[in-house]
Scaffold this motif. Structure first.
Motif, PDB file in Angstrom:
ATOM      1  N   TYR A  60       0.835  -1.204   0.000  1.00 21.92           N
ATOM      2  CA  TYR A  60       0.000   0.000   0.000  1.00 21.92           C
ATOM      3  C   TYR A  60       0.871   1.257   0.000  1.00 21.92           C
ATOM      4  N   ALA A  61       1.912   1.242   0.819  1.00 25.76           N
ATOM      5  CA  ALA A  61       2.826   2.395   0.872  1.00 25.76           C
ATOM      6  C   ALA A  61       3.524   2.603  -0.470  1.00 25.76           C
ATOM      7  N   LEU A  64       1.118   4.147  -2.971  1.00 27.92           N
ATOM      8  CA  LEU A  64       1.002   5.595  -2.763  1.00 27.92           C
ATOM      9  C   LEU A  64       2.217   6.318  -3.320  1.00 27.92           C
ATOM     10  N   GLY A  67       1.993   6.294  -7.120  1.00 28.22           N
ATOM     11  CA  GLY A  67       0.930   7.195  -7.554  1.00 28.22           C
ATOM     12  C   GLY A  67       1.278   8.663  -7.399  1.00 28.22           C
ATOM     13  N   ALA A  68       2.158   8.987  -6.458  1.00 25.82           N
ATOM     14  CA  ALA A  68       2.535  10.384  -6.232  1.00 25.82           C
ATOM     15  C   ALA A  68       3.585  10.873  -7.221  1.00 25.82           C
TER      16      ALA A  68
END
Length: 106
Positions: A60-61, A64, A67-68
């Protein structure tokens, strides 16, 4: 618990399917799926559950992080995620632990 066991086929699977299809909405169904997955893997031992939870948080990290990143700069973050997920298990020269033999051979 094994997929062909009586416990899975007659207890776990029907309860899961009932809960999953009785739950409205995609987010709620995903939560049902997460909870039942944790119960299933926890049934095999708490060590399996710990590994799964660490993997969930780590992935999950990294999602993120990927995606950033701007569109053209995501490949490096993806490679970092793959290397972190696979580790350096073989002790050889394979990049970031990727091996040329199937994982079930050791």
């Amino acid at each position: 618990m094994v997929f062909s066991s009586v416990t899975f086929l007659y207890y776990f699977l029907p309860v899961f399917l009932l809960a999953y299809f009785a739950t409205p909405g995609t987010r709620a169904r995903n939560l049902v799926l997460l909870v039942f997955s944790l119960v299933f893997y926890g049934w095999g031992g708490l060590w399996n559950l710990l590994i799964l939870c660490v993997s969930i948080v780590m992935n999950y990290a990294f999602a993120l992080l990927i995606g950033a990143r701007p569109e053209g700069r995501r490949l490096g973050a993806l490679w970092l995620a793959v290397c972190a997920a696979h580790g350096r298990r073989d002790g050889g020269s394979a990049p970031c632990g990727l091996r040329s033999v199937p994982i079930w051979q050791g």
